[in-house]
Motif scaffolding. Structure first.
Motif, short mmCIF file in Angstrom:
data_model
loop_
_atom_site.label_atom_id
_atom_site.label_comp_id
_atom_site.label_asym_id
_atom_site.label_seq_id
_atom_site.Cartn_x
_atom_site.Cartn_y
_atom_site.Cartn_z
N LEU A 256 75.19 -5.29 -12.29
CA LEU A 256 75.70 -3.99 -12.72
C LEU A 256 76.87 -4.22 -13.67
O LEU A 256 77.79 -4.98 -13.36
CB LEU A 256 76.16 -3.17 -11.53
N LEU A 257 76.84 -3.56 -14.84
CA LEU A 257 77.89 -3.71 -15.83
C LEU A 257 78.45 -2.34 -16.21
O LEU A 257 77.72 -1.34 -16.18
CB LEU A 257 77.34 -4.38 -17.10
N LEU A 312 77.12 -0.11 -25.11
CA LEU A 312 77.85 1.15 -25.14
C LEU A 312 77.03 2.32 -24.59
O LEU A 312 77.56 3.43 -24.44
CB LEU A 312 78.28 1.46 -26.58
N LYS A 313 75.79 2.07 -24.28
CA LYS A 313 74.92 3.14 -23.78
C LYS A 313 74.46 2.81 -22.36
O LYS A 313 73.98 1.71 -22.09
CB LYS A 313 73.71 3.30 -24.70
N GLU A 314 74.63 3.77 -21.46
CA GLU A 314 74.22 3.54 -20.08
C GLU A 314 72.70 3.43 -19.99
O GLU A 314 71.97 3.98 -20.82
CB GLU A 314 74.71 4.69 -19.19
N GLY A 315 72.24 2.69 -18.97
CA GLY A 315 70.81 2.55 -18.76
C GLY A 315 70.45 1.16 -18.28
O GLY A 315 71.32 0.31 -18.06
N GLU A 316 69.17 0.91 -18.10
CA GLU A 316 68.66 -0.39 -17.68
C GLU A 316 68.16 -1.16 -18.89
O GLU A 316 67.51 -0.58 -19.78
CB GLU A 316 67.53 -0.21 -16.65
N VAL A 352 69.56 -5.99 -16.40
CA VAL A 352 70.91 -5.53 -16.03
C VAL A 352 70.94 -4.01 -16.15
O VAL A 352 70.09 -3.40 -16.81
CB VAL A 352 72.00 -6.15 -16.95
N LYS A 353 71.92 -3.43 -15.49
CA LYS A 353 72.11 -1.98 -15.58
C LYS A 353 73.53 -1.70 -16.06
O LYS A 353 74.49 -2.23 -15.50
CB LYS A 353 71.86 -1.32 -14.22
N VAL A 354 73.63 -0.89 -17.10
CA VAL A 354 74.94 -0.48 -17.62
C VAL A 354 75.22 0.93 -17.16
O VAL A 354 74.39 1.84 -17.32
CB VAL A 354 74.95 -0.55 -19.17
N GLU A 355 76.41 1.12 -16.55
CA GLU A 355 76.74 2.45 -16.02
C GLU A 355 78.20 2.76 -16.26
O GLU A 355 78.97 1.92 -16.73
CB GLU A 355 76.41 2.53 -14.54
#
Length: 355
Positions: A256-257, A312-316, A352-355
Motif C-alpha cells: 500500500l502506497l 499521483l492517482k489513486e488506484g491499483e 501495488v495500491k495507491v491511496e
C-alpha cells in the motif's frame, strides 16, 4: 528518563528447509552489489559434508597424461583470477510457475553475487595434460546422501564439456569477498562456472576426473534437465546458461502506497552477455518506459536499475520489469514451463495500491 536507540534492523535468510539447509536471500531488502556470507542463499541436496580440511588434497585423474594431486598450498601459489559473478539457482522463482511444479518452492531470492578468487582450471590442467579422447570433466563434491528416487548413496557430481571447463573464466575458487570461501558455500575449493546456473558450480570439490563419454550421474542426467512435456521425457535438454532476467526490489508486491513520487528499483542479469537495457511498465504492459541503469553493465554480474514514478492517482497498479541482454535475449511475457521448474525468467510482475 533515558531512551536507548532501537537496535539496527537487518534482513535474515528466508528458510525453505533446514535438513538439508535451503534458504533464500531477502533480495528485496538488499541494496549492494556484493552479498555477504550471512545473506548468501544456501542450496543443498544433502547434509553438510565432513572432512579434514587440514589434510585437503585435490586429485586430477582419468584421461590425462600425468595424474596429479594438488595441495592447497600449491593451488594458492598459482596465478589467480578474480571475478564478480552472480550465482543463481536454476530453481529460482520456481514457485511462480503455473501450473505448479514439485521441488523447492523458491521465491525470487535463490540468487546472490560476490567476488570470487581462484585459479583457472586450465592452469591446473597444464600440469596434467589432456588425452585426445577427453570429452568431459567431472567434478565430484564431498557432499553425499541417499536420493529420494533410489536407495543408492551418491556424491553430488556434475560434468562440464571440455570447451567450457578450459574456458579462461572457469575457476577453482578459494576466496569469496576477499576471505576464504565460507564452509557452507564450498570451503576450501569450489568450482565457479560464470554464466551457468549454480548447480554447475560444485562445492567442496573432492576430485576431478577426465572422461571420454557423456557423464550420466543423476544430478546431470535426471536432475537439472528441462523436461518440456508433463507426461514423458521427449524434447528434454540440459540446464546450462542463465536466462536473461530481472526482479523488482521496491516497491514490494501488494504494498500500500500513498500518492507521491517513488523510485522503483531492482536488478537485472543474464548468463548470455551483458544487460543492454531494462524497461518498466506501470499499466500492466500497455506501455513501456526505459529505466536508468545505476551500475555499469558487466559480464556475469547483475546491473542495478531504477525508475522515477509519479504515483499521483489513486488506484491499483500492475508494475512489470523486462530486461534485454547484449545478445538480443529478452524476458518473455510467459515462462517456458518445464516439469522440474527450472529457468523461470518471465517478465517480473508486482501489484501495488495507491491511496
Amino acid at each position: 528518563m533515558k531512551y536507548s536507540h532501537p537496535p539496527e534492523v537487518r534482513p535474515y535468510l528466508i528458510s525453505k528447509t533446514l535438513v538439508p539447509e535451503n534458504q533464500e536471500t531477502p533480495i528485496h531488502f538488499y541494496n549492494g552489489d556484493i552479498v555477504t556470507e550471512k545473506l548468501f542463499y544456501r542450496r543443498n541436496h544433502f547434509s553438510y559434508p565432513h572432512f579434514a580440511s587440514s589434510f585437503y588434497l585435490l586429485p586430477i585423474e582419468g584421461l590425462v597424461h600425468t595424474p596429479k594431486v594438488f595441495s592447497l598450498q600449491e593451488i594458492y601459489s598459482l596465478p589467480s583470477k578474480t571475478m564478480k559473478v552472480v550465482l543463481e539457482c536454476s530453481g529460482d522463482k520456481r514457485k511462480l510457475f503455473k501450473p505448479k511444479v514439485f521441488g523447492e518452492q523458491w521465491g525470487k531470492g535463490a540468487l546472490s553475487q560476490g567476488i570470487w578468487k581462484g585459479v583457472t582450471l586450465s592452469t591446473l590442467l597444464q600440469y596434467t595434460g589432456l588425452l585426445d579422447s577427453a570429452k568431459e570433466i567431472v567434478f565430484e563434491g564431498y557432499d553425499n546422501g541417499i536420493r529420494p528416487d533410489s536407495n543408492q548413496l551418491f556424491n553430488f557430481s556434475r560434468s562440464l564439456p571440455i570447451e567450457k571447463a578450459i574456458d579462461p573464466e572457469t575457476i577453482i575458487a578459494y576466496e569469496y569477498n576477499n576471505h576464504p570461501i565460507p564452509f557452507k558455500h564450498g570451503f576450501p575449493l569450489r568450482l565457479i562456472v560464470p554464466g551457468w546456473y549454480a548447480m554447475a558450480s560444485v562445492k567442496w570439490i573432492k576430485k576431478i576426473i577426465v572422461i571420454d563419454k557423456e557423464f550420466k550421474g543423476p544430478f546431470q542426467a535426471v536432475d537439472y534437465v528441462y523436461y518440456p512435456n508433463k507426461e514423458n521425457d521427449s524434447g528434454k535438454f540440459p540446464v546450462t546458461t542463465i536466462n536473461v532476467n530481472s526482479t523488482i526490489q521496491y516497491p514490494l508486491n501488494m504494498q500500500l502506497l500513498h500518492t507521491g513520487v517513488y523510485e522503483i528499483n531492482g536488478i537485472a542479469w543474464s548468463g548470455n552477455g551483458k544487460i543492454a537495457n531494462v524497461e518498466i511498465s506501470i499499466d500492466g504492459g500497455k506501455s513501456w518506459d526505459t529505466c536508468h541503469l545505476t551500475t555499469s553493465s558487466e559480464k556475469h554480474s547483475w546491473v542495478r536499475w531504477n525508475y522515477k514514478w509519479e504515483a499521483l492517482k489513486e488506484g491499483e497498479y500492475t508494475i512489470l520489469s523486462k530486461a534485454k541482454d547484449s545478445n538480443g535475449n529478452i524476458q518473455p511475457s510467459e515462462p517456458t514451463w518445464n516439469r522440474k521448474g527450472y529457468g523461470y525468467n518471465a517478465i517480473d510482475r508486482i501489484k501495488v495500491k495507491v491511496e
